[in-house]
Design a protein around this motif. Structure first.
Motif, PDB file in Angstrom:
ATOM      1  N   PHE A  92       0.642  -1.452  -0.367  1.00  7.62           N
ATOM      2  CA  PHE A  92       0.236  -0.151  -0.017  1.00  7.62           C
ATOM      3  C   PHE A  92       0.737   1.566  -0.432  1.00  7.62           C
ATOM      4  O   PHE A  92       1.738   1.658   0.336  1.00  7.62           O
ATOM      5  N   ASP A  93       0.129   2.277  -0.912  1.00  8.78           N
ATOM      6  CA  ASP A  93       0.565   3.372  -0.697  1.00  8.78           C
ATOM      7  C   ASP A  93       3.410   3.063  -1.778  1.00  8.78           C
ATOM      8  O   ASP A  93       3.957   3.919  -0.170  1.00  8.78           O
TER       9      ASP A  93
ATOM     10  N   GLU B 198      -8.226   0.731  -4.976  1.00 13.69           N
ATOM     11  CA  GLU B 198      -9.010   2.039  -5.042  1.00 13.69           C
ATOM     12  C   GLU B 198      -9.523   2.569  -3.323  1.00 13.69           C
ATOM     13  O   GLU B 198     -10.131   3.844  -3.348  1.00 13.69           O
ATOM     14  N   ARG B 199      -8.151   2.544  -2.243  1.00 14.26           N
ATOM     15  CA  ARG B 199      -7.639   2.565  -1.391  1.00 14.26           C
ATOM     16  C   ARG B 199      -7.120   4.408  -1.906  1.00 14.26           C
ATOM     17  O   ARG B 199      -5.931   4.514  -2.940  1.00 14.26           O
ATOM     18  N   GLY B 200      -7.207   5.532  -1.521  1.00 14.31           N
ATOM     19  CA  GLY B 200      -6.543   6.966  -1.324  1.00 14.31           C
ATOM     20  C   GLY B 200      -7.376   7.228  -2.284  1.00 14.31           C
ATOM     21  O   GLY B 200      -8.144   6.804  -2.877  1.00 14.31           O
ATOM     22  N   THR B 201      -6.607   8.596  -3.211  1.00 17.60           N
ATOM     23  CA  THR B 201      -7.720   9.989  -3.868  1.00 17.60           C
ATOM     24  C   THR B 201      -6.735   9.163  -5.127  1.00 17.60           C
ATOM     25  O   THR B 201      -5.928   9.227  -5.199  1.00 17.60           O
TER      26      THR B 201
ATOM     27  N   TYR C 194      -3.438  11.792  -6.428  1.00 20.34           N
ATOM     28  CA  TYR C 194      -2.848  10.766  -6.004  1.00 20.34           C
ATOM     29  C   TYR C 194      -2.222   9.646  -6.279  1.00 20.34           C
ATOM     30  O   TYR C 194      -1.007   9.156  -6.605  1.00 20.34           O
ATOM     31  N   ASN C 195      -3.580   8.369  -6.666  1.00 24.69           N
ATOM     32  CA  ASN C 195      -2.831   7.534  -7.369  1.00 24.69           C
ATOM     33  C   ASN C 195      -2.713   7.833  -8.792  1.00 24.69           C
ATOM     34  O   ASN C 195      -1.822   6.560  -9.180  1.00 24.69           O
TER      35      ASN C 195
ATOM     36  N   ARG D  82       4.366   5.841 -10.757  1.00 24.05           N
ATOM     37  CA  ARG D  82       5.913   5.273 -10.069  1.00 24.05           C
ATOM     38  C   ARG D  82       6.169   4.051 -10.503  1.00 24.05           C
ATOM     39  O   ARG D  82       7.522   3.695  -9.943  1.00 24.05           O
TER      40      ARG D  82
ATOM     41  N   LEU E  48       0.798   7.845  -7.802  1.00 25.94           N
ATOM     42  CA  LEU E  48       1.695   6.622  -7.224  1.00 25.94           C
ATOM     43  C   LEU E  48       1.726   5.201  -8.669  1.00 25.94           C
ATOM     44  O   LEU E  48       2.775   4.543  -8.547  1.00 25.94           O
TER      45      LEU E  48
ATOM     46  N   GLU F 264      -9.217  -7.062   1.772  1.00 28.57           N
ATOM     47  CA  GLU F 264      -7.618  -7.104   1.625  1.00 28.57           C
ATOM     48  C   GLU F 264      -7.086  -7.516   0.331  1.00 28.57           C
ATOM     49  O   GLU F 264      -5.458  -6.773  -0.480  1.00 28.57           O
TER      50      GLU F 264
ATOM     51  N   GLY G 178      -3.977   5.009 -12.080  1.00 25.26           N
ATOM     52  CA  GLY G 178      -4.535   4.734 -11.419  1.00 25.26           C
ATOM     53  C   GLY G 178      -5.612   3.616 -10.137  1.00 25.26           C
ATOM     54  O   GLY G 178      -4.842   2.878 -10.329  1.00 25.26           O
TER      55      GLY G 178
END
Lengths: 197, 489
Positions: A98-99, A134-137, A140-141, A147, A144, A183, A172
């Protein structure tokens, strides 16, 4: 004594005659039979030769067929192997925490296999897609995901894959593989995925 | 001061018009309030004057009010939405006694009720309690017995009259202060029957302006993203989601629509060419451009009052924020740190830029002063804070935070330095994409609280009155109201 000798002579003559008679009769029959036997023997040899030839041809044919079948199955096997390798290449995704856009040791092992495949398929160019759960915005995704794709691209370049064959795009959280909200689904969706160009 | 006791917790603006009956404020309003005049004299000057007065009065009278309130209830002071002002809206008068007028009046009254409730600081008095019927006895100042209304707790009264003639509808609407027995605003609107909705909302904006000094959300338009046949497209609608119009037809993924401050332009992201690019588009004219540099071009935000945007571009290999012209040319690079820098949002005065960066290891919100170049971090709670949204007064910031896998909207006070954020949504699905109404009273956002499917919701800036904005097929995300506009008469 003379008398005995005479009897012996007569006996001898009789036996000889008998012998001769028997011989004569026998000879004719044997002769016929021999002729027939001779003819039959020739046909049999021919047939045997023919059969042998046929057998040989058949064996050859079977061998050929087996060879072909083997070749075909080997080709099919090879094709299947290649297909499987391609499928693995396209469907075994690189997963992330995650992230995170960091490559795990597991991810690196998988990327080495992918680099191998890319080397064996030198004419292939690929797009590396970066995805997020889908968690996160949304915005930003997107960053991410880019990257993640870039991390994979760079690692493959370090393994000797020409940069001109690699391209990246981030989706994203727009294209989840698994729409679930578990999860397990999130883990599946945090990925870099390969698409042929 | 007796009124203050009754109305502790009302909006400042409402307080002020109550305190100062006969003050210069009323002179200013009287220009608008002439029931027969549809065009106020010197409207802009008057608005400005009014704003200054509000400010001045706030300085003079806020102190004792706040001090007094603090002694027994501090929540009321910071949250005007807990004590809503009761407003009565009786049936409209059919001015030529036609059935058509009665019908149009009912429709207009329903739209008016919804509009008033939408503000979050007004509540409708139950019509069953009404003691009078202005539709029969008269809708003008001299014809109303205000005790009928104060007696049932209505502090405001709105009367309406309808004339319908040959397809033309005339609406006469009046807002009264029942305790001070005075007309606060009177307006006459004329148009076709299909324009009744618009007329009523223009009056709602007037009501908002009288009560708060701001035009409210009624002149604003909403943009958002909705799914169409598996794709995402950008839409524009009325402030409340009515009359949605699809403005993109890329049949692709389109995201992050952003209004220019004159509401004429939209900038958004689309994958129409296979990767994320920024589309800058005039809504009415065939003008615009595409920013499609290498890598991704995302999260556009307009600079207030300027034909410039900030956006995150990654052609350098890192996601950095740049200032762009409306033609997509780079003016300058704004961020320089390694890692992710996205979601720029200008402060309302255009002098600062909030953005999201993971330079500290996790996504957090930073503010850069565009003059001094100073950068400060403003979120410290939690490991994931994104989607900054400045309040229109620049004092607060709504944003999205993740805590224990729950995505919610939080608010921090920027003026008082780093403090504990206030959580505005809780235990109701995932909540994202906060965007303020131009008057700063409301926040529109995305929530998955119903059926696990994202839709648009509205709440007050205090987090109260959370309700679904609209029902529309597809999933709606990334809402944004257009900026403040001066009311056109």
């Amino acid at each position: 004594m003379n008398k005995k000798l005479w009897i012996n002579v007569v006996m001898a003559m009789l036996v000889a005659g008998l012998f001769l008679t028997v011989s004569c009769a026998k000879k004719t029959v044997v002769s016929d039979a021999t002729t027939i036997e001779d003819q039959a023997a020739m046909t049999e040899a021919e047939a045997a030769a023919e059969a042998e030839a046929r057998k040989k041809a058949e064996a050859e044919r079977i061998r050929q067929q087996e060879l072909e079948a083997q070749q075909a199955s080997e080709a099919a096997l090879e094709q299947a192997r290649q297909q499987a390798a391609k499928t693995r290449f396209l469907h075994q995704n690189i997963h992330f925490a995650f992230d995170s856009a960091a490559l795990s040791s597991e991810a690196k092992e998988l990327l080495k296999k992918k680099a191998q495949w890319l080397k064996q398929n030198a004419n292939v160019s690929v797009t590396i897609e970066g995805h997020c759960d889908e968690r996160g915005t949304t915005e930003y995704n997107l960053a991410l995901g880019e990257r993640r794709a870039s991390a994979v691209e760079k690692y493959l370049q370090d393994l000797g894959i020409g940069g001109f064959r690699l391209d990246t795009v981030s989706f994203g959280e727009e294209r989840p593989l698994d729409p679930g909200q578990t999860e397990a689904a999130y883990a599946k969706n945090r990925r870099a995925q390969f698409v042929l160009k | 001061m007796v009124l203050l006791e009754v109305h502790t917790g009302l909006l400042q603006g409402i307080r002020h018009f109550r305190f100062h009956a006969g003050s210069p404020t009323d002179t200013c309003m009287a220009l608008h309030a002439d029931a027969q005049s549809t065009k106020p004299l010197l409207p802009k000057l008057c608005i400005q004057l009014y704003m200054y007065l509000i400010l001045a009065l706030a300085v003079v009278f806020w102190q004792p009010a706040a001090g007094w309130a603090r002694s027994y209830d501090t929540i009321n002071v910071s949250n005007p939405f807990l004590h809503k002002t009761p407003v009565a809206v009786p049936a409209f008068k059919a001015l030529a006694a036609k059935q058509a007028e009665t019908d149009i009046g009912e429709k207009a009254r329903r739209i008016l009720n919804e509009g008033l409730a939408f503000t979050g600081y007004l509540k409708l008095v139950n019509p069953d309690a009404f003691l009078a019927n202005p539709a029969r006895t008269g809708i003008q100042l001299g014809q109303i017995n205000f005790r009928d209304w104060t007696g049932i707790g209505a502090e405001l009264l709105i009367t309406g009259g309808v004339e319908a003639d040959q397809g033309q509808v005339t609406l006469k609407l009046r807002l009264f202060d029942t305790f001070n027995t005075k007309l606060l605003k009177g307006k006459i609107y004329t148009g076709s029957e299909s324009q009744v909705r618009r007329m009523v909302h223009l009056f709602c904006a007037e009501v908002s302006h009288v009560l708060t000094g701001k035009w409210g959300v009624f002149n604003s338009r909403l943009t958002f993203v909705s799914r169409v046949n598996g794709n995402k497209e950008v839409f524009v609608s009325d402030f409340d989601g009515h009359n949605p119009r699809q403005v993109t037809h890329h049949k692709s993924i389109s995201l992050s629509p952003a209004w220019s401050s004159d509401s004429q332009w939209l900038a958004y992201v689309s994958y129409a060419k296979g990767k994320p690019d920024i589309y800058i588009k005039h809504l009415e004219q065939n003008r615009g451009t595409i920013v499609s540099r290498e890598g991704m071009n995302i999260s556009p935000a307009w600079m207030p009052g300027q034909a410039k945007l900030a956006a995150a571009l990654s052609f350098s290999g890192n996601q950095q924020i740049y200032l762009l012209t409306r033609d997509g040319e780079i003016i300058k690079k704004v961020t320089g740190s390694w890692g992710i820098n996205v979601s720029p949002r200008f402060s309302p005065d255009g002098r600062k830029l909030a953005f999201v960066s993971n330079r500290s290891g996790t996504p957090q919100i930073y503010i850069k002063d565009l003059n001094t170049e100073d950068v400060r971090r403003v979120t410290f709670q939690g490991r994931y804070n994104t989607s900054p949204a400045w309040s229109p007064d620049g004092k607060r910031m709504a944003y999205v935070g993740i805590d224990k896998n729950k995505i919610d909207i939080y608010m921090i006070n920027l003026a008082s330095g780093p403090g504990m954020p206030v959580q505005l949504t809780k235990n109701q699905g995932d909540n994202e994409d906060p965007s303020w109404s131009p008057d700063g009273n409301l926040i529109v956002f995305t929530s998955s609280r119903e059926n696990n499917s994202p839709a648009l919701y509205v709440m007050t800036a205090a987090g109260t009155d959370q309700r679904r904005l609209m029902h529309m097929t597809g999933r709606q995300t990334q809402p944004a109201w257009s900026g403040p506009m001066v009311q056109e008469d």
